[in-house]
Write a protein that holds these residues in place. Structure first.
Motif, PDB file in Angstrom:
ATOM      1  N   ALA A 182       0.858  -1.192   0.000  1.00 63.63           N
ATOM      2  CA  ALA A 182       0.000   0.000   0.000  1.00 63.63           C
ATOM      3  C   ALA A 182       0.893   1.240   0.000  1.00 63.63           C
ATOM      4  N   ASN A 183       0.461   2.279  -0.682  1.00 62.41           N
ATOM      5  CA  ASN A 183       1.291   3.493  -0.740  1.00 62.41           C
ATOM      6  C   ASN A 183       0.488   4.772  -0.541  1.00 62.41           C
ATOM      7  N   LEU A 184      -0.746   4.644  -0.069  1.00 66.23           N
ATOM      8  CA  LEU A 184      -1.591   5.836   0.099  1.00 66.23           C
ATOM      9  C   LEU A 184      -2.504   5.630   1.295  1.00 66.23           C
ATOM     10  N   ARG A 185      -2.539   6.638   2.179  1.00 63.82           N
ATOM     11  CA  ARG A 185      -3.441   6.544   3.337  1.00 63.82           C
ATOM     12  C   ARG A 185      -4.854   6.927   2.925  1.00 63.82           C
ATOM     13  N   PRO A 225       0.088  12.813   4.793  1.00 64.99           N
ATOM     14  CA  PRO A 225       1.425  12.312   4.431  1.00 64.99           C
ATOM     15  C   PRO A 225       1.757  11.025   5.196  1.00 64.99           C
ATOM     16  N   VAL A 226       2.410  10.122   4.513  1.00 66.66           N
ATOM     17  CA  VAL A 226       2.787   8.847   5.135  1.00 66.66           C
ATOM     18  C   VAL A 226       3.918   9.082   6.125  1.00 66.66           C
ATOM     19  N   GLU A 227       3.843   8.402   7.271  1.00 59.53           N
ATOM     20  CA  GLU A 227       4.923   8.493   8.264  1.00 59.53           C
ATOM     21  C   GLU A 227       5.796   7.249   8.196  1.00 59.53           C
ATOM     22  N   LEU A 228       7.038   7.414   8.663  1.00 57.50           N
ATOM     23  CA  LEU A 228       7.988   6.300   8.663  1.00 57.50           C
ATOM     24  C   LEU A 228       8.775   6.360   9.969  1.00 57.50           C
ATOM     25  N   THR A 229       9.221   5.228  10.449  1.00 53.05           N
ATOM     26  CA  THR A 229      10.028   5.224  11.671  1.00 53.05           C
ATOM     27  C   THR A 229      11.483   5.546  11.323  1.00 53.05           C
ATOM     28  N   ILE A 266       1.324  -5.408   2.631  1.00 49.61           N
ATOM     29  CA  ILE A 266       2.140  -4.597   3.535  1.00 49.61           C
ATOM     30  C   ILE A 266       1.622  -3.165   3.502  1.00 49.61           C
ATOM     31  N   ASN A 267       1.377  -2.640   4.692  1.00 47.66           N
ATOM     32  CA  ASN A 267       0.745  -1.317   4.787  1.00 47.66           C
ATOM     33  C   ASN A 267       1.730  -0.188   4.463  1.00 47.66           C
ATOM     34  N   VAL A 268       1.217   1.011   4.250  1.00 44.86           N
ATOM     35  CA  VAL A 268       2.048   2.190   3.985  1.00 44.86           C
ATOM     36  C   VAL A 268       3.031   2.425   5.135  1.00 44.86           C
ATOM     37  N   GLY A 269       4.205   2.916   4.809  1.00 45.19           N
ATOM     38  CA  GLY A 269       5.140   3.375   5.830  1.00 45.19           C
ATOM     39  C   GLY A 269       5.705   2.284   6.721  1.00 45.19           C
ATOM     40  N   ILE A 270       5.778   1.073   6.204  1.00 46.10           N
ATOM     41  CA  ILE A 270       6.350  -0.028   7.001  1.00 46.10           C
ATOM     42  C   ILE A 270       7.841  -0.162   6.679  1.00 46.10           C
ATOM     43  N   VAL A 271       8.631  -0.374   7.748  1.00 47.92           N
ATOM     44  CA  VAL A 271      10.061  -0.632   7.575  1.00 47.92           C
ATOM     45  C   VAL A 271      10.329  -2.073   7.977  1.00 47.92           C
ATOM     46  N   LEU A 272      10.864  -2.847   7.052  1.00 47.13           N
ATOM     47  CA  LEU A 272      11.240  -4.237   7.356  1.00 47.13           C
ATOM     48  C   LEU A 272      12.759  -4.273   7.465  1.00 47.13           C
ATOM     49  N   ASP A 273      13.217  -4.703   8.624  1.00 43.27           N
ATOM     50  CA  ASP A 273      14.649  -4.716   8.914  1.00 43.27           C
ATOM     51  C   ASP A 273      15.385  -5.709   8.010  1.00 43.27           C
ATOM     52  N   ALA A 274      16.692  -5.549   7.893  1.00 46.30           N
ATOM     53  CA  ALA A 274      17.479  -6.477   7.092  1.00 46.30           C
ATOM     54  C   ALA A 274      17.203  -7.913   7.562  1.00 46.30           C
ATOM     55  N   GLY A 275      16.915  -8.786   6.626  1.00 47.61           N
ATOM     56  CA  GLY A 275      16.712 -10.194   6.948  1.00 47.61           C
ATOM     57  C   GLY A 275      15.327 -10.544   7.468  1.00 47.61           C
TER      58      GLY A 275
END
Ligand code: TTP
Length: 394
Positions: free
Chosen positions: A331-334, A339-343, A372-381
């Protein structure tokens, strides 16, 4: 003019993309960020460049050493990342007793403005922004910089510090600054001293981009891709359609039924299609795979990553060796259009972008049919199970 390019930083705000790759090596339309900075510096007037490396230094050193430069370019190592003044100090023994330029190796500057900076005696590149409170803000009167204030609640101007400076020779002796409140040795303290002792000019930059956070890597690619000329090499099917400014490197394959709407860049060894749709400022790095029924829009896909079947990937950044399972949808739009937020370093921060998808560190794997929802960060691995809906970072 002799020039110091700072490229030793850890790039903590760019994590997880910098877990193994130093920020200066992140790709911007096929060229590592720091290489682009060196090219801009040399084109604008650098007669000699000293690049300060530190975090994951070997990769940066190698990328610099394997290119032919029209002026002498050397690297020096900053042992510990103690701040920007300390980084220039690491280069001090290599500098002549003469004025010198300092550039952040993780920024994009427009070349005309940079050339104006090179023509100045003592100067700082400034950039006009609407909300300067989160930057170093310049106090300017009649084009002369009187000082710099970090992240002021009540900014003295709309002109922010771009991290591009011309210092007088005397500043070589001013690099031994005290630690700042945040515990770093800061070049802005040297700038402050320069402002108090000599006339420092503000050189207004038409364009500038500090590439510190993942969405700024997208913006950097948007900027650089828009500047490219169309160049189609590789093995391109007659039944593929390449519209606008598209670069396909030799060694890439574009299968039948593929539509690529430029600006887009397909690096050597990549395989696109059959029947894939690539659009909107997309960079596909070396040896990537975009397969049947996949739409990739406005994204950076780094080396060896694969989006092989039936996927939508929009406004996202994939690190190296990522594999998105068949049917992965991003997903890329709320729904509220905000505006989309990110950690970033543990805090949720606005990207300022109405459309932003996900950030995947190196080696991420998603199972089939996951969302996968907007603004998700998936860590390495990180892994995502088949059919899962991901609503939180992992
Ligand atoms: P920053 O963007 O302040 O630092 P960083 O790149 O490490 O990123 P983060 O804050 O996300 O951890 O640095 C500005 C420039 O200076 C950048 O080009 C990296 C460089 N730098 C050094 O060379 N040595 C240092 O010790 C520091 C702090 C930065």
């Amino acid at each position: 003019m002799q020039t110091v390019v700072l490229a030793a930083g850890e790039g903590t705000r760019m994590r997880p993309l910098t877990a193994d790759t130093p920020k200066p090596m992140l790709p911007v339309a096929g060229t590592p960020l720091v290489v682009r900075c060196l090219e801009d510096a040399i084109e604008s007037g650098a007669s000699r460049v000293v690049v300060v490396v530190g975090y994951e230094a070997e990769a940066v050193r190698t990328a610099i050493a394997e290119r032919d430069w029209p002026v002498p370019v050397e690297t020096v190592t900053q042992a510990e990342q103690r701040g920007t003044a300390d980084a220039v100090r690491a280069a001090r023994s290599e500098l002549e007793e003469a004025p010198f330029v300092v550039l952040n190796g993780d920024a994009l500057y427009d070349r005309e403005s940079l050339a104006e900076l090179y023509d100045a005696n003592a100067a700082v590149g400034s950039y006009r922004v609407e909300n300067p409170s989160s930057y170093g803000v310049l106090r300017v009167a009649d084009g002369r910089v009187e000082g710099v204030v970090e992240k002021p609640a009540d900014p003295p101007s709309n002109l922010v510090n771009t991290g591009a400076y011309v210092f007088p020779a005397a500043a070589l002796a001013w690099l031994d600054v005290d630690e700042s409140e945040r515990g770093e040795l800061e070049l802005t303290d040297v700038l402050q001293r320069a402002c108090e002792t000599t006339e420092v000019r503000s050189v207004p930059f038409d364009r500038w981009l500090d590439v510190g956070r993942p969405w700024e890597l997208l913006a950097a690619n948007e900027w650089a891709l828009a500047d490219l000329d169309r160049e189609v090499g590789g093995d391109v099917s007659d039944d593929a359609e390449l519209r606008g400014t598209v670069v396909v490197e030799n060694g890439a394959t574009i299968e039948p039924g593929v539509v690529i709407e430029g600006p887009a860049y397909v690096a050597a060894g990549s395989h696109v299609g059959p029947n894939a749709y690539v659009r909107g400022a997309t960079y596909l790095g070396p040896d990537t795979r975009v397969g049947h029924g996949v739409e990739v829009k406005n994204s950076v896909v780094m080396a060896d990553s694969a989006v092989p079947h039936l996927t939508y990937l929009g406004d996202s950044v994939l690190g190296e060796d990522v594999n998105l399972g068949a049917g992965t949808t991003v997903a890329n739009l709320r729904h509220d259009g905000e505006p989309v937020e990110l950690t970033v370093k543990g805090d949720r921060v606005s990207t300022g972008r109405r459309k932003f998808g996900i950030v995947c560190g190196d080696g991420v794997r998603t199972g089939i049919n996951c969302t996968i929802n907007v603004g998700i960060v998936l860590d390495a691995g990180a892994t995502v199970a088949p059919g899962e809906t991901v609503l939180r970072d992992r």
